[in-house]
Design a protein around this motif. Structure first.
Motif, PDB file in Angstrom:
ATOM      1  N   LYS A   9      -8.882  27.491 -62.642  1.00  0.00           N
ATOM      2  CA  LYS A   9      -7.605  27.109 -62.036  1.00  0.00           C
ATOM      3  C   LYS A   9      -6.555  28.168 -62.355  1.00  0.00           C
ATOM      4  CE  LYS A   9      -8.593  22.227 -62.813  1.00  0.00           C
ATOM      5  NZ  LYS A   9      -8.179  21.025 -63.523  1.00  0.00           N
ATOM      6  N   THR A  10      -5.567  28.282 -61.508  1.00  0.00           N
ATOM      7  CA  THR A  10      -4.453  29.180 -61.788  1.00  0.00           C
ATOM      8  C   THR A  10      -3.163  28.367 -61.870  1.00  0.00           C
ATOM      9  OG1 THR A  10      -4.086  29.619 -59.444  1.00  0.00           O
ATOM     10  CG2 THR A  10      -5.526  31.146 -60.629  1.00  0.00           C
ATOM     11  N   ILE A  11      -2.246  28.847 -62.662  1.00  0.00           N
ATOM     12  CA  ILE A  11      -0.936  28.206 -62.762  1.00  0.00           C
ATOM     13  C   ILE A  11      -0.015  28.935 -61.788  1.00  0.00           C
ATOM     14  CG2 ILE A  11       1.020  27.670 -64.251  1.00  0.00           C
ATOM     15  CD1 ILE A  11      -0.959  27.771 -66.620  1.00  0.00           C
ATOM     16  N   SER A  12       0.396  28.254 -60.733  1.00  0.00           N
ATOM     17  CA  SER A  12       1.258  28.890 -59.738  1.00  0.00           C
ATOM     18  C   SER A  12       2.729  28.565 -59.968  1.00  0.00           C
ATOM     19  CB  SER A  12       0.843  28.476 -58.326  1.00  0.00           C
ATOM     20  OG  SER A  12       0.878  27.072 -58.199  1.00  0.00           O
ATOM     21  N   ASN A  13       3.000  27.501 -60.714  1.00  0.00           N
ATOM     22  CA  ASN A  13       4.372  27.104 -60.967  1.00  0.00           C
ATOM     23  C   ASN A  13       4.546  26.848 -62.458  1.00  0.00           C
ATOM     24  OD1 ASN A  13       6.920  26.055 -61.049  1.00  0.00           O
ATOM     25  ND2 ASN A  13       6.565  24.415 -59.581  1.00  0.00           N
TER      26      ASN A  13
END
Length: 62
Positions: A9-13
């Motif tokens: 997963k990536t942290i976009s916010n």
């Protein structure tokens, strides 16, 4: 205590992360192997980043 981002997963916010955090290092890396007298497999250190000779920034440890 340290938290690692899930590789799937990536942290976009980043505003969704609650709490107060300080950057400990921008040049941190996890050792892929044991090197006698230097570090052990899965050790987390900025010395490992230097040993592998990577340019720029590594992973950020908060």
């Amino acid at each position: 205590m340290a938290y690692f981002q899930d590789g799937e997963k990536t942290i976009s916010n980043f505003s969704t992360i609650k709490g107060t955090y300080d950057i400990i290092s921008k040049y941190i890396t996890i050792a892929r192997e044991t090197r006698e007298g230097k570090f052990v497999e899965n050790e987390v250190s900025d010395k490992i980043f230097k040993e592998y000779g990577q340019d720029g920034e590594g992973s950020i440890l908060n």
